[in-house]
Design a protein around this motif. Sequence first.
Motif, PDB file in Angstrom:
ATOM      1  N   TYR A  92      -1.543   4.491   1.100  1.00 26.39           N
ATOM      2  CA  TYR A  92      -0.097   4.545   1.024  1.00 26.39           C
ATOM      3  C   TYR A  92       0.385   5.990   1.109  1.00 26.39           C
ATOM      4  N   ASP A  93       0.498   6.652  -0.023  1.00 26.98           N
ATOM      5  CA  ASP A  93       1.055   8.007   0.013  1.00 26.98           C
ATOM      6  C   ASP A  93      -0.031   9.077   0.110  1.00 26.98           C
ATOM      7  N   GLU A  94      -1.284   8.655   0.278  1.00 25.95           N
ATOM      8  CA  GLU A  94      -2.374   9.633   0.375  1.00 25.95           C
ATOM      9  C   GLU A  94      -3.243   9.323   1.596  1.00 25.95           C
TER      10      GLU A  94
END
Lengths: 502, 99
Positions: A109-111
């Motif tokens: 997701y955000d990484e």
Amino acid sequence: MTTKTETMDYDEVLERFDPVLGLEVHVELSTRTKMFCGCPNAFGGEPNTHVCPTCLGLPGALPVVNGSAVESAIRIGLGLNCEIAGWCRFARKNYFYPDMPKNFQTSQYDEPIAFDGYLDVELGDGETVRVGIERAHMEEDTGKSLHVGGATGRIHGADYSLLDYNRAGVPLIEIVTKPITGAGRRAPEVARAYVTALRDLLRAMGVSDVRMDQGSLRCDANVSLSPKGDEAFGTRSETKNVNSLRSVERAVRYEMTRQATLLSRGERVVQETRHFQEADGTTSAGRPKETSEDYRYFPEPDLVPIAPSSAWVEELRSTLPELPWERRRRIQQEWQLTDEELRDLVNTGAADVVAATVDAGAPVDDARSWWVQFLTEQANSRGVDLADLPVTPAQVARVIALISEGTLTNKLGREVVLGVLAGEGDPDEVIASRGLEVVSDDSALTAAIDEALAAQPDVVEKIRGGKVQAAGAIVGAVMKATQGQADAKRVRELILQRCGAE
Amino acid sequence: MSQISRDELAHLAKLARLGVSEAELDTFVGQLDVILDSVAKVGEVAGDDIPPMSHAANLTNVFRSDEIRPGLSQQEALSGAPASEDGRFCVPRILGEEQ
């Protein structure tokens, strides 16, 4: 559903709006096994035979990351000039849809493992456009659904659906561009050129077989329009099911025109997924787009973080192959092609396959003529891209070698390739199963020649009288009798021998 | 203080395919607030020098080699399925459920 109305002229679209593109490409890695379990990663197969408790999401089964898939992901990131995350995790993307039996997809997701890169893309006229890469992240593919009932086999109107999870869990890399602005009129062409360049790059790296027709490379095209001079992006649509390079171009152009028509009538563009219709080049409304909050992402508790050391990343960087565009510059020099000849080769999609055929041992001229002529015809008549033909450069090189050693004639060579294209296996298998070897056994030929000579005694007289060119008629008869499987040169020699005209 | 609205809770329940009654929504809104407040307390003690963790084991880079391992046969795979057809899992109509 909007009713069919006059669509805006493309020139007018461009006078009034600036297109903004965002392309999401999913690529299936060609690892031996799936992303999180040891099931085979293979296209097709009997349904639900490449499955295990992990990819079926059975209770208690735990995922373990495929190290080779992570290596491929890092190499792809490096090939796209991305930063590689020093530390990143997987995340659960939660949704209820039976294509994932776990009720979530393991994704990032955000990484993302790779972010902030670019790909330089060459257009048909040689102009280069730099496309920014937002991110490339690791995830897993979904199962395949078959919708039963209803008229069209589509999900709409189906009575029920059947699921095959062979593909569920296959390693997938999602590559997302930054917004592509300023392309204007050429936006559809830039979209196509980007996907082409990406496909060539991934193929050269050997990380995927990048077959758009089999879904191992898939493109979703996000398109929005801003009124001319307006900085803010408009509402976008996301067109899925864009399964060929040509479709990428058509889908973008269609969406630009459709949205401009809506906006000019004072209507709104709905943020939704749309499906591309190959048959008429239009798109139709799918489901409204979920917001990312609706997926309730959270870090995957069953997997530990990935922290690639810089030594590992540099080691992988050193395994990057010669990039396709660098190779093109090299082959232009080596093959002494003009810019125009090279561009033709590139535009027909033949440059890389020809180069690969040469690498597999074929002479340049033979490799070029096979791909640019016969195989391009085959690709056109099937409506697929040259590189998507189900024949490999190595197989073409093998046929070329068999022709040059006299095992096949050119005509038989083409038949062998047709057999390969029909899925009958490697050239040697096709030759064996279709019985295509050149008849080089003189005794078999002699019988056919004697028969032809007996049938045309007048021609025999002419040959004996010194008119050796008359032998052509006998050669023709023998070739016909052997169904083209004889070596015409050898037949001619034997005819002259038997007529005592040597 | 209320951190989660009744509408948000109803939306979450829908996303999770949970059938929550009107009365339960009222009860759960209050309970969830208590839970969220409790979890927020952890954030008060964790300073910027403490990286968030998602796993109790302090491990990274646990990988499997890319080797095929035996899985299930089609028959085994389908053995727990309520319905199957042509070697595939049979599921009810997919669209329509949401409407």
